[in-house]
Design a protein around this motif. Structure first.
Motif, PDB file in Angstrom:
ATOM      1  N   SER A  52       3.741   7.263 -17.832  1.00  0.00           N
ATOM      2  CA  SER A  52       4.010   8.113 -18.976  1.00  0.00           C
ATOM      3  C   SER A  52       3.642   9.540 -18.582  1.00  0.00           C
ATOM      4  N   ASP A  53       4.595  10.437 -18.688  1.00  0.00           N
ATOM      5  CA  ASP A  53       4.343  11.845 -18.372  1.00  0.00           C
ATOM      6  C   ASP A  53       5.216  12.715 -19.266  1.00  0.00           C
ATOM      7  N   ASP A  54       5.276  14.012 -18.955  1.00  0.00           N
ATOM      8  CA  ASP A  54       6.050  14.946 -19.776  1.00  0.00           C
ATOM      9  C   ASP A  54       7.548  14.649 -19.757  1.00  0.00           C
ATOM     10  N   LYS A  55       8.034  14.011 -18.695  1.00  0.00           N
ATOM     11  CA  LYS A  55       9.461  13.737 -18.556  1.00  0.00           C
ATOM     12  C   LYS A  55       9.886  12.432 -19.212  1.00  0.00           C
ATOM     13  N   GLY A  56       8.945  11.568 -19.541  1.00  0.00           N
ATOM     14  CA  GLY A  56       9.301  10.299 -20.158  1.00  0.00           C
ATOM     15  C   GLY A  56       8.250   9.236 -19.891  1.00  0.00           C
ATOM     16  N   ALA A  57       8.629   7.994 -20.138  1.00  0.00           N
ATOM     17  CA  ALA A  57       7.717   6.874 -19.949  1.00  0.00           C
ATOM     18  C   ALA A  57       8.536   5.623 -19.673  1.00  0.00           C
ATOM     19  N   GLY A  58       7.909   4.666 -19.022  1.00  0.00           N
ATOM     20  CA  GLY A  58       8.598   3.427 -18.743  1.00  0.00           C
ATOM     21  C   GLY A  58       7.882   2.620 -17.681  1.00  0.00           C
ATOM     22  N   TRP A  59       8.652   1.877 -16.905  1.00  0.00           N
ATOM     23  CA  TRP A  59       8.116   0.998 -15.868  1.00  0.00           C
ATOM     24  C   TRP A  59       8.744   1.340 -14.532  1.00  0.00           C
ATOM     25  N   SER A  77      15.713   5.589 -21.834  1.00  0.00           N
ATOM     26  CA  SER A  77      17.030   5.293 -21.283  1.00  0.00           C
ATOM     27  C   SER A  77      17.509   3.904 -21.657  1.00  0.00           C
ATOM     28  N   TRP A  78      16.587   2.934 -21.663  1.00  0.00           N
ATOM     29  CA  TRP A  78      16.961   1.541 -21.908  1.00  0.00           C
ATOM     30  C   TRP A  78      16.699   1.096 -23.336  1.00  0.00           C
ATOM     31  N   LEU A 107      11.496  -5.585 -18.546  1.00  0.00           N
ATOM     32  CA  LEU A 107      12.290  -6.721 -18.076  1.00  0.00           C
ATOM     33  C   LEU A 107      13.179  -6.328 -16.894  1.00  0.00           C
ATOM     34  N   LEU A 108      13.776  -5.151 -16.951  1.00  0.00           N
ATOM     35  CA  LEU A 108      14.628  -4.700 -15.850  1.00  0.00           C
ATOM     36  C   LEU A 108      13.809  -4.422 -14.591  1.00  0.00           C
ATOM     37  N   ALA A 109      12.644  -3.805 -14.747  1.00  0.00           N
ATOM     38  CA  ALA A 109      11.785  -3.546 -13.587  1.00  0.00           C
ATOM     39  C   ALA A 109      11.324  -4.859 -12.964  1.00  0.00           C
ATOM     40  N   ARG A 110      10.945  -5.818 -13.798  1.00  0.00           N
ATOM     41  CA  ARG A 110      10.507  -7.120 -13.287  1.00  0.00           C
ATOM     42  C   ARG A 110      11.657  -7.847 -12.597  1.00  0.00           C
ATOM     43  N   LEU A 111      12.848  -7.787 -13.169  1.00  0.00           N
ATOM     44  CA  LEU A 111      14.015  -8.412 -12.558  1.00  0.00           C
ATOM     45  C   LEU A 111      14.317  -7.787 -11.197  1.00  0.00           C
ATOM     46  N   GLN A 112      14.267  -6.460 -11.110  1.00  0.00           N
ATOM     47  CA  GLN A 112      14.508  -5.789  -9.828  1.00  0.00           C
ATOM     48  C   GLN A 112      13.494  -6.243  -8.793  1.00  0.00           C
ATOM     49  N   HIS A 113      12.237  -6.355  -9.197  1.00  0.00           N
ATOM     50  CA  HIS A 113      11.198  -6.796  -8.258  1.00  0.00           C
ATOM     51  C   HIS A 113      11.460  -8.228  -7.793  1.00  0.00           C
ATOM     52  N   GLN A 114      11.883  -9.092  -8.702  1.00  0.00           N
ATOM     53  CA  GLN A 114      12.194 -10.477  -8.332  1.00  0.00           C
ATOM     54  C   GLN A 114      13.378 -10.543  -7.375  1.00  0.00           C
ATOM     55  N   VAL A 115      14.391  -9.709  -7.589  1.00  0.00           N
ATOM     56  CA  VAL A 115      15.554  -9.669  -6.689  1.00  0.00           C
ATOM     57  C   VAL A 115      15.097  -9.277  -5.292  1.00  0.00           C
ATOM     58  N   TRP A 116      14.251  -8.256  -5.200  1.00  0.00           N
ATOM     59  CA  TRP A 116      13.737  -7.839  -3.901  1.00  0.00           C
ATOM     60  C   TRP A 116      12.930  -8.949  -3.230  1.00  0.00           C
ATOM     61  N   GLN A 117      12.101  -9.638  -4.008  1.00  0.00           N
ATOM     62  CA  GLN A 117      11.291 -10.717  -3.443  1.00  0.00           C
ATOM     63  C   GLN A 117      12.171 -11.844  -2.903  1.00  0.00           C
ATOM     64  N   ARG A 118      13.160 -12.240  -3.664  1.00  0.00           N
ATOM     65  CA  ARG A 118      14.044 -13.331  -3.220  1.00  0.00           C
ATOM     66  C   ARG A 118      14.857 -12.923  -2.006  1.00  0.00           C
ATOM     67  N   ALA A 119      15.291 -11.682  -1.948  1.00  0.00           N
ATOM     68  CA  ALA A 119      16.054 -11.209  -0.795  1.00  0.00           C
ATOM     69  C   ALA A 119      15.186 -11.219   0.465  1.00  0.00           C
ATOM     70  N   ALA A 120      13.915 -10.908   0.310  1.00  0.00           N
ATOM     71  CA  ALA A 120      13.013 -10.904   1.464  1.00  0.00           C
ATOM     72  C   ALA A 120      12.718 -12.320   1.946  1.00  0.00           C
ATOM     73  N   GLN A 121      12.750 -13.298   1.047  1.00  0.00           N
ATOM     74  CA  GLN A 121      12.448 -14.684   1.393  1.00  0.00           C
ATOM     75  C   GLN A 121      13.672 -15.429   1.913  1.00  0.00           C
ATOM     76  N   ALA A 122      14.858 -14.977   1.553  1.00  0.00           N
ATOM     77  CA  ALA A 122      16.088 -15.688   1.926  1.00  0.00           C
ATOM     78  C   ALA A 122      16.329 -15.560   3.423  1.00  0.00           C
ATOM     79  N   PRO A 123      16.732 -16.653   4.064  1.00  0.00           N
ATOM     80  CA  PRO A 123      17.062 -16.555   5.483  1.00  0.00           C
ATOM     81  C   PRO A 123      18.334 -15.733   5.682  1.00  0.00           C
ATOM     82  N   ALA A 124      18.422 -15.083   6.810  1.00  0.00           N
ATOM     83  CA  ALA A 124      19.608 -14.284   7.114  1.00  0.00           C
ATOM     84  C   ALA A 124      20.803 -15.219   7.275  1.00  0.00           C
ATOM     85  N   PRO A 125      21.967 -14.820   6.791  1.00  0.00           N
ATOM     86  CA  PRO A 125      23.148 -15.668   6.936  1.00  0.00           C
ATOM     87  C   PRO A 125      23.495 -15.861   8.412  1.00  0.00           C
TER      88      PRO A 125
END
Length: 100
Positions: free
Chosen positions: A18-25, A47-48, A56-74
């Motif tokens: 939270s700052d002068d420009k806005g607040a969020g996650w 914005s949201w 919810l969007l920040a948590r979803l983005q973090h989960q996407v990154w985590q799953r991508a890091a765990q997934a084996p390369a094709p």
């Protein structure tokens, strides 16, 4: 949340601001292979529409990154030499001229 239920929500990789420009996650991830810099994504409550949606969007983005890091390369799919040659020939062939 479900009535009567208790769910533990992990805030790992998430931070509210939270700052002068806005607040969020904000969600962050450390540098990954092939990239020298860490990444972050900011989800503003204004914005949201709400703190909850931004969370919810920040948590979803973090989960996407985590799953991508765990997934084996094709795995690379081998191509038969005949198929590769046919593709090359098709690419080199002139397209037929349009009839007038």
């Amino acid at each position: 949340e479900l009535a009567g239920g208790t769910a533990v929500v992990s805030l790992e990789g998430l931070q509210n601001w939270s700052d002068d420009k806005g607040a969020g996650w904000r969600t962050m991830r450390k540098a990954v292979a092939g990239k020298n810099k860490s990444e972050s994504r900011w989800f503003g409550a204004n914005s949201w529409g709400s703190w909850r949606m931004a969370f919810l969007l920040a948590r979803l983005q973090h989960q996407v990154w985590q799953r991508a890091a765990q997934a084996p390369a094709p795995a690379a799919v081998p191509v038969a030499p005949e198929a590769a040659e046919a593709v090359c020939q098709a690419a080199e062939a002139k397209p037929p001229e349009a009839e007038q």
